[in-house]
Design an enzyme around this catalytic site. Sequence first.
Site, mmCIF file in Angstrom:
data_model
loop_
_atom_site.group_PDB
_atom_site.id
_atom_site.type_symbol
_atom_site.label_atom_id
_atom_site.label_comp_id
_atom_site.label_asym_id
_atom_site.label_seq_id
_atom_site.Cartn_x
_atom_site.Cartn_y
_atom_site.Cartn_z
ATOM 1 N N SER A 179 74.466 -6.409 37.214
ATOM 2 C CA SER A 179 73.964 -6.134 35.857
ATOM 3 C C SER A 179 73.446 -7.414 35.217
ATOM 4 O O SER A 179 73.834 -8.516 35.618
ATOM 5 C CB SER A 179 75.108 -5.580 35.001
ATOM 6 O OG SER A 179 74.745 -5.520 33.647
ATOM 7 N N TYR A 186 84.234 -5.611 31.558
ATOM 8 C CA TYR A 186 83.153 -5.141 32.446
ATOM 9 C C TYR A 186 82.228 -6.290 32.840
ATOM 10 O O TYR A 186 81.879 -6.439 34.021
ATOM 11 C CB TYR A 186 82.366 -4.042 31.730
ATOM 12 C CG TYR A 186 81.085 -3.617 32.417
ATOM 13 C CD1 TYR A 186 81.101 -2.659 33.424
ATOM 14 C CD2 TYR A 186 79.855 -4.183 32.057
ATOM 15 C CE1 TYR A 186 79.923 -2.264 34.044
ATOM 16 C CE2 TYR A 186 78.678 -3.791 32.666
ATOM 17 C CZ TYR A 186 78.710 -2.837 33.661
ATOM 18 O OH TYR A 186 77.542 -2.457 34.282
HETATM 19 P P1 NAD Z 1 76.786 6.535 36.042
HETATM 20 O O1 NAD Z 1 77.913 6.911 35.164
HETATM 21 O O2 NAD Z 1 75.744 7.530 36.266
HETATM 22 O O3 NAD Z 1 77.323 6.061 37.453
HETATM 23 C C1 NAD Z 1 78.554 5.413 37.602
HETATM 24 C C2 NAD Z 1 79.356 6.187 38.622
HETATM 25 O O4 NAD Z 1 80.540 5.458 38.944
HETATM 26 C C3 NAD Z 1 79.837 7.539 38.134
HETATM 27 O O5 NAD Z 1 78.895 8.541 38.383
HETATM 28 C C4 NAD Z 1 81.117 7.747 38.953
HETATM 29 O O6 NAD Z 1 80.870 8.629 40.019
HETATM 30 C C5 NAD Z 1 81.425 6.383 39.522
HETATM 31 N N1 NAD Z 1 82.805 5.992 39.281
HETATM 32 C C6 NAD Z 1 83.339 5.379 38.198
HETATM 33 N N2 NAD Z 1 84.650 5.209 38.377
HETATM 34 C C7 NAD Z 1 84.958 5.722 39.604
HETATM 35 C C8 NAD Z 1 86.157 5.826 40.358
HETATM 36 N N3 NAD Z 1 87.326 5.364 39.893
HETATM 37 N N4 NAD Z 1 86.096 6.428 41.575
HETATM 38 C C9 NAD Z 1 84.928 6.906 42.058
HETATM 39 N N5 NAD Z 1 83.761 6.808 41.387
HETATM 40 C C10 NAD Z 1 83.794 6.224 40.185
HETATM 41 O O7 NAD Z 1 76.181 5.207 35.419
HETATM 42 P P2 NAD Z 1 75.127 4.144 35.969
HETATM 43 O O8 NAD Z 1 74.695 3.405 34.770
HETATM 44 O O9 NAD Z 1 74.125 4.757 36.856
HETATM 45 O O10 NAD Z 1 76.028 3.155 36.803
HETATM 46 C C11 NAD Z 1 75.691 2.761 38.116
HETATM 47 C C12 NAD Z 1 75.810 1.269 38.237
HETATM 48 O O11 NAD Z 1 74.836 0.643 37.405
HETATM 49 C C13 NAD Z 1 77.145 0.692 37.831
HETATM 50 O O12 NAD Z 1 77.538 -0.294 38.750
HETATM 51 C C14 NAD Z 1 76.865 0.044 36.500
HETATM 52 O O13 NAD Z 1 77.735 -1.027 36.233
HETATM 53 C C15 NAD Z 1 75.442 -0.436 36.739
HETATM 54 N N6 NAD Z 1 74.680 -0.785 35.548
HETATM 55 C C16 NAD Z 1 74.334 0.166 34.642
HETATM 56 C C17 NAD Z 1 73.593 -0.196 33.537
HETATM 57 C C18 NAD Z 1 73.175 0.822 32.528
HETATM 58 O O14 NAD Z 1 72.641 0.430 31.470
HETATM 59 N N7 NAD Z 1 73.334 2.084 32.734
HETATM 60 C C19 NAD Z 1 73.198 -1.515 33.360
HETATM 61 C C20 NAD Z 1 73.557 -2.457 34.300
HETATM 62 C C21 NAD Z 1 74.295 -2.081 35.394
#
Ligand code: NAD
Length: 348
Positions: free
Chosen positions: A240, A253
Amino acid sequence: MEGWLNGVGPILYVNNHVELKEMNRRTAIGNMGTGILALGLIADWRTATALDTAENSLLNPNDKYPKPPFINQSQPWPGLCSKMQPRPDHGEKSYKGSDRLKDKKALITGGDSGMGRAAAIAYAREGADVAINYLPEEEEDAKEVIALIKEAGRKAFAIPGDLRNEEFCTRLIEEAVRQLGGLNILVNNAARQQAKSSILDISTEEFDATMKTNIYAPFWLIKAALPHLTPGAVIIGTTSVQATDPSEDLYDYAQTKAATTNYIRSLAKQLGPKGIRVNGVAPGPIWTALQVSGGAMPEKLINFGGDTPMGRPGQPAELASIYVQLAADDASYANGQIYGAAGGGGQP
Ligand code: NAD
Ligand code: MG
Protein backbone atom coordinates in the site's frame (compact mmCIF):
# COMPACT_ATOMS: atom_id res chain seq x y z
CA MET A 1 -20.60 2.04 -24.50
CA GLU A 2 -21.01 2.29 -20.75
CA GLY A 3 -20.22 5.35 -18.69
CA TRP A 4 -20.96 7.00 -15.40
CA LEU A 5 -23.12 9.98 -14.48
CA ASN A 6 -22.35 11.32 -11.01
CA GLY A 7 -25.34 11.09 -8.67
CA VAL A 8 -27.18 8.81 -11.09
CA GLY A 9 -24.97 5.79 -11.64
CA PRO A 10 -24.21 3.60 -14.65
CA ILE A 11 -25.45 4.88 -18.01
CA LEU A 12 -25.34 3.65 -21.57
CA TYR A 13 -24.33 5.82 -24.51
CA VAL A 14 -26.44 4.72 -27.46
CA ASN A 15 -26.02 6.49 -30.80
CA ASN A 16 -25.05 9.78 -29.17
CA HIS A 17 -27.76 9.81 -26.53
CA VAL A 18 -27.74 8.79 -22.91
CA GLU A 19 -29.85 5.97 -21.52
CA LEU A 20 -30.03 5.07 -17.86
CA LYS A 21 -29.33 1.45 -17.14
CA GLU A 22 -32.57 -0.22 -16.01
CA MET A 23 -31.27 -1.02 -12.54
CA ASN A 24 -30.65 2.63 -11.62
CA ARG A 25 -33.49 4.30 -13.50
CA ARG A 26 -35.89 4.22 -10.55
CA THR A 27 -33.26 5.31 -8.00
CA ALA A 28 -32.23 8.21 -10.17
CA ILE A 29 -35.75 9.48 -10.62
CA GLY A 30 -36.49 9.00 -6.92
CA ASN A 31 -33.36 10.82 -5.86
CA MET A 32 -33.28 13.67 -8.26
CA GLY A 33 -36.75 14.33 -9.59
CA THR A 34 -37.49 14.21 -13.27
CA GLY A 35 -36.72 17.89 -13.94
CA ILE A 36 -33.23 17.71 -12.49
CA LEU A 37 -32.71 14.37 -14.18
CA ALA A 38 -33.59 15.91 -17.53
CA LEU A 39 -31.07 18.69 -16.89
CA GLY A 40 -28.51 16.09 -15.91
CA LEU A 41 -29.08 14.20 -19.13
CA ILE A 42 -28.76 17.36 -21.25
CA ALA A 43 -25.57 18.29 -19.41
CA ASP A 44 -24.25 14.82 -19.87
CA TRP A 45 -25.10 14.83 -23.58
CA ARG A 46 -21.93 16.83 -24.13
CA THR A 47 -19.90 14.33 -22.15
CA ALA A 48 -21.53 11.51 -24.06
CA THR A 49 -20.74 13.07 -27.40
CA ALA A 50 -17.19 13.72 -26.27
CA LEU A 51 -16.87 10.14 -25.09
CA ASP A 52 -18.29 8.79 -28.32
CA THR A 53 -15.61 10.69 -30.18
CA ALA A 54 -13.09 9.63 -27.60
CA GLU A 55 -14.05 6.01 -28.09
CA ASN A 56 -11.99 6.13 -31.24
CA SER A 57 -9.11 7.90 -29.55
CA LEU A 58 -8.60 8.59 -25.84
CA LEU A 59 -10.71 8.40 -22.71
CA ASN A 60 -10.03 10.84 -19.88
CA PRO A 61 -9.15 8.58 -16.91
CA ASN A 62 -10.50 11.18 -14.48
CA ASP A 63 -14.02 10.78 -15.91
CA LYS A 64 -13.95 7.01 -16.18
CA TYR A 65 -15.38 6.19 -12.75
CA PRO A 66 -17.47 7.66 -9.89
CA LYS A 67 -16.13 10.63 -7.99
CA PRO A 68 -16.92 11.73 -4.44
CA PRO A 69 -19.08 12.64 -2.65
CA PHE A 70 -20.18 9.06 -1.99
CA ILE A 71 -23.24 8.20 0.04
CA ASN A 72 -22.57 7.37 3.66
CA GLN A 73 -22.54 3.58 4.06
CA SER A 74 -21.12 1.00 6.38
CA GLN A 75 -21.11 -2.77 6.60
CA PRO A 76 -19.96 -5.15 9.28
CA TRP A 77 -16.38 -6.36 8.64
CA PRO A 78 -15.28 -7.96 6.29
CA GLY A 79 -18.02 -6.47 4.07
CA LEU A 80 -19.39 -7.52 0.70
CA CYS A 81 -18.59 -5.73 -2.55
CA SER A 82 -22.01 -6.82 -3.84
CA LYS A 83 -23.65 -4.56 -1.23
CA MET A 84 -21.58 -1.43 -1.95
CA GLN A 85 -23.05 1.67 -3.56
CA PRO A 86 -21.87 2.12 -6.22
CA ARG A 87 -20.67 -1.43 -6.84
CA PRO A 88 -16.95 -1.51 -7.54
CA ASP A 89 -15.73 -2.44 -11.01
CA HIS A 90 -13.51 -5.54 -10.95
CA GLY A 91 -13.35 -5.86 -14.72
CA GLU A 92 -16.33 -8.22 -14.85
CA LYS A 93 -17.52 -6.69 -18.12
CA SER A 94 -14.31 -5.16 -19.41
CA TYR A 95 -11.20 -7.30 -18.89
CA LYS A 96 -10.06 -9.01 -22.06
CA GLY A 97 -7.33 -11.62 -21.86
CA SER A 98 -4.77 -12.74 -24.40
CA ASP A 99 -3.33 -15.98 -22.99
CA ARG A 100 -0.63 -14.20 -21.01
CA LEU A 101 -0.93 -16.77 -18.20
CA LYS A 102 -1.86 -19.81 -20.27
CA ASP A 103 -2.31 -22.92 -18.08
CA LYS A 104 -0.74 -21.36 -14.98
CA LYS A 105 -2.09 -22.25 -11.57
CA ALA A 106 -2.81 -19.40 -9.17
CA LEU A 107 -3.90 -19.03 -5.55
CA ILE A 108 -5.23 -15.61 -4.53
CA THR A 109 -6.09 -14.76 -0.93
CA GLY A 110 -8.96 -12.30 -0.55
CA GLY A 111 -10.00 -13.36 -4.06
CA ASP A 112 -13.70 -12.76 -3.40
CA SER A 113 -13.64 -8.97 -3.64
CA GLY A 114 -11.50 -5.91 -4.37
CA MET A 115 -8.07 -6.28 -5.89
CA GLY A 116 -8.07 -10.04 -5.35
CA ARG A 117 -11.29 -10.43 -7.32
CA ALA A 118 -9.99 -8.21 -10.14
CA ALA A 119 -6.83 -10.34 -10.28
CA ALA A 120 -8.86 -13.59 -10.22
CA ILE A 121 -11.04 -12.49 -13.15
CA ALA A 122 -8.04 -11.27 -15.14
CA TYR A 123 -5.95 -14.38 -14.41
CA ALA A 124 -8.76 -16.67 -15.59
CA ARG A 125 -9.26 -14.66 -18.79
CA GLU A 126 -5.50 -14.84 -19.35
CA GLY A 127 -5.78 -18.63 -19.29
CA ALA A 128 -4.95 -19.56 -15.67
CA ASP A 129 -6.79 -21.90 -13.30
CA VAL A 130 -7.53 -20.04 -10.09
CA ALA A 131 -8.15 -20.94 -6.44
CA ILE A 132 -9.44 -18.23 -4.13
CA ASN A 133 -9.41 -17.97 -0.36
CA TYR A 134 -11.78 -15.76 1.62
CA LEU A 135 -13.71 -15.75 4.90
CA PRO A 136 -16.90 -17.88 5.17
CA GLU A 137 -18.96 -14.66 5.64
CA GLU A 138 -17.95 -13.67 2.09
CA GLU A 139 -19.44 -16.71 0.36
CA GLU A 140 -21.89 -14.55 -1.61
CA ASP A 141 -19.07 -12.52 -3.21
CA ALA A 142 -16.92 -15.62 -3.69
CA LYS A 143 -19.68 -17.45 -5.60
CA GLU A 144 -19.76 -14.67 -8.19
CA VAL A 145 -16.00 -14.91 -8.70
CA ILE A 146 -16.08 -18.70 -9.03
CA ALA A 147 -18.81 -18.37 -11.69
CA LEU A 148 -16.76 -15.76 -13.60
CA ILE A 149 -13.63 -17.95 -13.59
CA LYS A 150 -15.66 -20.87 -14.92
CA GLU A 151 -17.26 -18.62 -17.56
CA ALA A 152 -13.73 -17.90 -18.76
CA GLY A 153 -13.36 -21.63 -19.35
CA ARG A 154 -10.91 -22.22 -16.50
CA LYS A 155 -10.95 -24.33 -13.35
CA ALA A 156 -12.06 -22.49 -10.20
CA PHE A 157 -11.65 -23.58 -6.59
CA ALA A 158 -13.12 -21.95 -3.50
CA ILE A 159 -11.19 -22.58 -0.29
CA PRO A 160 -12.73 -20.49 2.52
CA GLY A 161 -11.02 -20.16 5.90
CA ASP A 162 -9.37 -17.83 8.37
CA LEU A 163 -5.76 -16.90 7.57
CA ARG A 164 -5.04 -15.89 11.17
CA ASN A 165 -4.55 -19.58 11.86
CA GLU A 166 -1.22 -21.19 10.91
CA GLU A 167 -2.68 -24.67 10.56
CA PHE A 168 -5.30 -23.35 8.15
CA CYS A 169 -2.65 -21.51 6.08
CA THR A 170 -0.70 -24.75 5.65
CA ARG A 171 -3.88 -26.62 4.75
CA LEU A 172 -4.88 -23.90 2.27
CA ILE A 173 -1.65 -24.32 0.31
CA GLU A 174 -1.90 -28.12 0.35
CA GLU A 175 -5.52 -27.97 -0.76
CA ALA A 176 -4.75 -25.45 -3.53
CA VAL A 177 -1.82 -27.53 -4.80
CA ARG A 178 -3.95 -30.68 -4.79
CA GLN A 179 -6.92 -29.11 -6.55
CA LEU A 180 -4.95 -27.04 -9.06
CA GLY A 181 -2.44 -29.81 -9.66
CA GLY A 182 0.48 -27.55 -8.66
CA LEU A 183 1.12 -23.88 -7.91
CA ASN A 184 2.86 -21.22 -10.04
CA ILE A 185 1.41 -17.95 -8.74
CA LEU A 186 0.78 -17.09 -5.08
CA VAL A 187 -0.94 -13.74 -4.49
CA ASN A 188 -0.87 -12.69 -0.84
CA ASN A 189 -3.59 -10.09 -1.04
CA ALA A 190 -5.89 -10.54 1.97
CA ALA A 191 -5.65 -7.93 4.71
CA ARG A 192 -7.36 -6.46 7.72
CA GLN A 193 -7.71 -2.68 8.00
CA GLN A 194 -9.70 -0.96 10.76
CA ALA A 195 -9.28 2.81 11.13
CA LYS A 196 -8.97 4.15 14.68
CA SER A 197 -8.38 7.81 15.45
CA SER A 198 -6.20 7.00 18.48
CA ILE A 199 -3.72 4.29 19.35
CA LEU A 200 -5.60 4.17 22.67
CA ASP A 201 -8.62 2.74 20.83
CA ILE A 202 -6.72 -0.30 19.52
CA SER A 203 -6.99 -3.32 21.81
CA THR A 204 -4.27 -5.93 21.96
CA GLU A 205 -6.68 -8.40 20.34
CA GLU A 206 -7.31 -6.05 17.41
CA PHE A 207 -3.62 -5.27 17.00
CA ASP A 208 -2.92 -8.98 17.03
CA ALA A 209 -5.64 -9.68 14.42
CA THR A 210 -4.12 -7.12 12.05
CA MET A 211 -0.61 -8.52 12.52
CA LYS A 212 -1.80 -12.12 12.11
CA THR A 213 -3.72 -11.39 8.90
CA ASN A 214 -1.26 -9.03 7.23
CA ILE A 215 2.16 -10.26 8.40
CA TYR A 216 1.92 -13.79 9.82
CA ALA A 217 -0.39 -15.22 7.14
CA PRO A 218 1.92 -14.38 4.19
CA PHE A 219 4.84 -15.81 6.23
CA TRP A 220 2.96 -19.07 6.85
CA LEU A 221 1.63 -19.27 3.28
CA ILE A 222 5.00 -18.66 1.65
CA LYS A 223 6.70 -21.25 3.90
CA ALA A 224 4.07 -23.83 2.99
CA ALA A 225 4.14 -22.93 -0.72
CA LEU A 226 7.91 -22.84 -1.30
CA PRO A 227 8.42 -26.61 -1.58
CA HIS A 228 5.89 -26.58 -4.45
CA LEU A 229 7.30 -23.58 -6.34
CA THR A 230 9.66 -24.26 -9.23
CA PRO A 231 11.73 -21.78 -11.29
CA GLY A 232 9.35 -19.46 -13.14
CA ALA A 233 6.92 -19.29 -10.21
CA VAL A 234 5.99 -15.90 -8.73
CA ILE A 235 4.87 -14.50 -5.40
CA ILE A 236 2.94 -11.22 -5.42
CA GLY A 237 2.05 -9.25 -2.30
CA THR A 238 -0.47 -6.43 -2.06
CA THR A 239 1.18 -3.65 -0.09
CA SER A 240 0.00 0.00 0.00
CA VAL A 241 0.96 3.65 -0.20
CA GLN A 242 0.55 3.35 3.58
CA ALA A 243 3.92 1.58 3.65
CA THR A 244 5.69 4.87 2.96
CA ASP A 245 3.07 7.52 3.82
CA PRO A 246 1.10 6.23 6.83
CA SER A 247 -2.20 7.87 7.82
CA GLU A 248 -2.68 9.00 11.41
CA ASP A 249 -5.69 6.70 11.85
CA LEU A 250 -4.09 3.52 10.48
CA TYR A 251 -1.37 3.04 13.10
CA ASP A 252 -1.44 -0.77 13.09
CA TYR A 253 -2.38 -1.42 9.45
CA ALA A 254 0.17 0.99 8.00
CA GLN A 255 3.10 -0.68 9.72
CA THR A 256 1.99 -4.08 8.35
CA LYS A 257 2.21 -2.61 4.85
CA ALA A 258 5.74 -1.35 5.54
CA ALA A 259 6.48 -4.94 6.59
CA THR A 260 4.91 -6.25 3.37
CA THR A 261 7.02 -4.01 1.16
CA ASN A 262 10.03 -5.05 3.19
CA TYR A 263 9.43 -8.82 2.97
CA ILE A 264 8.93 -8.51 -0.79
CA ARG A 265 12.35 -6.87 -1.18
CA SER A 266 14.05 -9.33 1.17
CA LEU A 267 12.50 -12.45 -0.35
CA ALA A 268 13.22 -11.26 -3.88
CA LYS A 269 16.92 -11.39 -3.01
CA GLN A 270 16.58 -14.75 -1.27
CA LEU A 271 14.50 -16.44 -4.00
CA GLY A 272 15.91 -14.69 -7.08
CA PRO A 273 18.74 -17.23 -7.35
CA LYS A 274 16.09 -19.99 -7.37
CA GLY A 275 14.26 -18.38 -10.31
CA ILE A 276 11.27 -17.36 -8.20
CA ARG A 277 10.27 -13.71 -8.56
CA VAL A 278 8.70 -11.75 -5.67
CA ASN A 279 6.98 -8.43 -6.35
CA GLY A 280 4.33 -6.16 -4.90
CA VAL A 281 1.45 -3.91 -5.86
CA ALA A 282 0.97 -0.67 -3.91
CA PRO A 283 -2.54 0.72 -4.35
CA GLY A 284 -3.66 4.17 -3.29
CA PRO A 285 -7.32 4.71 -2.33
CA ILE A 286 -9.35 2.01 -4.09
CA TRP A 287 -13.13 1.57 -3.85
CA THR A 288 -13.43 -1.80 -2.07
CA ALA A 289 -15.33 -3.56 0.72
CA LEU A 290 -12.40 -3.10 3.09
CA GLN A 291 -13.02 0.67 3.11
CA VAL A 292 -16.77 0.48 3.87
CA SER A 293 -16.39 -2.10 6.65
CA GLY A 294 -14.31 -0.05 9.09
CA GLY A 295 -11.24 0.56 6.90
CA ALA A 296 -12.02 4.25 6.44
CA MET A 297 -13.55 6.71 8.92
CA PRO A 298 -17.09 7.72 7.77
CA GLU A 299 -16.03 11.32 7.07
CA LYS A 300 -13.13 10.10 4.89
CA LEU A 301 -15.35 7.63 3.06
CA ILE A 302 -17.70 10.32 1.79
CA ASN A 303 -14.82 12.13 0.11
CA PHE A 304 -12.87 8.93 -0.62
CA GLY A 305 -10.16 9.49 -3.21
CA GLY A 306 -11.19 13.12 -3.65
CA ASP A 307 -7.81 14.42 -2.53
CA THR A 308 -5.86 12.58 -5.23
CA PRO A 309 -4.77 14.49 -8.35
CA MET A 310 -7.41 12.51 -10.28
CA GLY A 311 -10.17 13.54 -7.87
CA ARG A 312 -11.56 10.05 -7.45
CA PRO A 313 -10.68 6.66 -5.96
CA GLY A 314 -9.36 3.93 -8.16
CA GLN A 315 -11.41 0.85 -9.01
CA PRO A 316 -10.02 -2.67 -8.56
CA ALA A 317 -10.29 -3.21 -12.33
CA GLU A 318 -7.67 -0.51 -12.86
CA LEU A 319 -5.06 -2.64 -11.08
CA ALA A 320 -5.86 -6.02 -12.66
CA SER A 321 -3.31 -5.63 -15.45
CA ILE A 322 -0.56 -4.95 -12.88
CA TYR A 323 -1.21 -8.29 -11.17
CA VAL A 324 -1.16 -9.92 -14.61
CA GLN A 325 2.05 -8.18 -15.64
CA LEU A 326 3.92 -9.21 -12.49
CA ALA A 327 2.83 -12.84 -12.96
CA ALA A 328 3.57 -13.03 -16.69
CA ASP A 329 6.73 -14.65 -18.04
CA ASP A 330 7.61 -11.57 -20.09
CA ALA A 331 8.15 -9.63 -16.84
CA SER A 332 11.06 -11.99 -16.14
CA TYR A 333 13.41 -9.22 -14.94
CA ALA A 334 10.88 -7.70 -12.50
CA ASN A 335 11.96 -8.95 -9.08
CA GLY A 336 11.75 -7.13 -5.76
CA GLN A 337 9.72 -4.36 -7.40
CA ILE A 338 6.71 -2.51 -6.07
CA TYR A 339 4.32 -1.30 -8.78
CA GLY A 340 2.13 1.56 -7.61
CA ALA A 341 -1.37 2.66 -8.69
CA ALA A 342 -2.41 5.63 -6.60
CA GLY A 343 -3.91 8.19 -8.96
CA GLY A 344 -0.98 10.56 -8.68
CA GLY A 345 -0.28 10.50 -4.95
CA GLY A 346 1.95 8.24 -2.88
CA GLN A 347 5.15 6.44 -3.61
CA PRO A 348 5.38 2.67 -4.06
P1 NAD B 1 -11.31 -6.37 0.20
O1 NAD B 1 -12.03 -6.27 1.49
O2 NAD B 1 -12.10 -6.52 -1.01
O3 NAD B 1 -10.26 -7.56 0.25
C1 NAD B 1 -9.61 -7.94 1.43
C2 NAD B 1 -9.86 -9.41 1.64
O4 NAD B 1 -9.06 -9.88 2.73
C3 NAD B 1 -11.29 -9.75 2.02
O5 NAD B 1 -12.08 -9.96 0.88
C4 NAD B 1 -11.12 -11.04 2.84
O6 NAD B 1 -11.44 -12.16 2.06
C5 NAD B 1 -9.64 -11.08 3.15
N1 NAD B 1 -9.39 -11.30 4.57
C6 NAD B 1 -9.32 -10.40 5.57
N2 NAD B 1 -9.09 -11.02 6.73
C7 NAD B 1 -9.01 -12.35 6.46
C8 NAD B 1 -8.77 -13.51 7.25
N3 NAD B 1 -8.56 -13.43 8.57
N4 NAD B 1 -8.78 -14.72 6.63
C9 NAD B 1 -9.00 -14.82 5.30
N5 NAD B 1 -9.21 -13.75 4.50
C10 NAD B 1 -9.21 -12.55 5.09
O7 NAD B 1 -10.38 -5.08 0.13
P2 NAD B 1 -9.19 -4.67 -0.85
O8 NAD B 1 -9.05 -3.22 -0.66
O9 NAD B 1 -9.35 -5.23 -2.20
O10 NAD B 1 -7.93 -5.33 -0.16
C11 NAD B 1 -7.01 -6.11 -0.88
C12 NAD B 1 -5.61 -5.66 -0.55
O11 NAD B 1 -5.41 -4.33 -1.01
C13 NAD B 1 -5.27 -5.66 0.92
O12 NAD B 1 -3.98 -6.18 1.11
C14 NAD B 1 -5.27 -4.19 1.28
O13 NAD B 1 -4.42 -3.91 2.37
C15 NAD B 1 -4.73 -3.61 -0.02
N6 NAD B 1 -4.94 -2.18 -0.20
C16 NAD B 1 -6.19 -1.67 -0.35
C17 NAD B 1 -6.35 -0.32 -0.55
C18 NAD B 1 -7.71 0.28 -0.74
O14 NAD B 1 -7.82 1.52 -0.76
N7 NAD B 1 -8.76 -0.46 -0.90
C19 NAD B 1 -5.25 0.52 -0.60
C20 NAD B 1 -3.99 -0.02 -0.46
C21 NAD B 1 -3.85 -1.37 -0.26
MG1 MG C 1 -14.18 -9.60 0.57
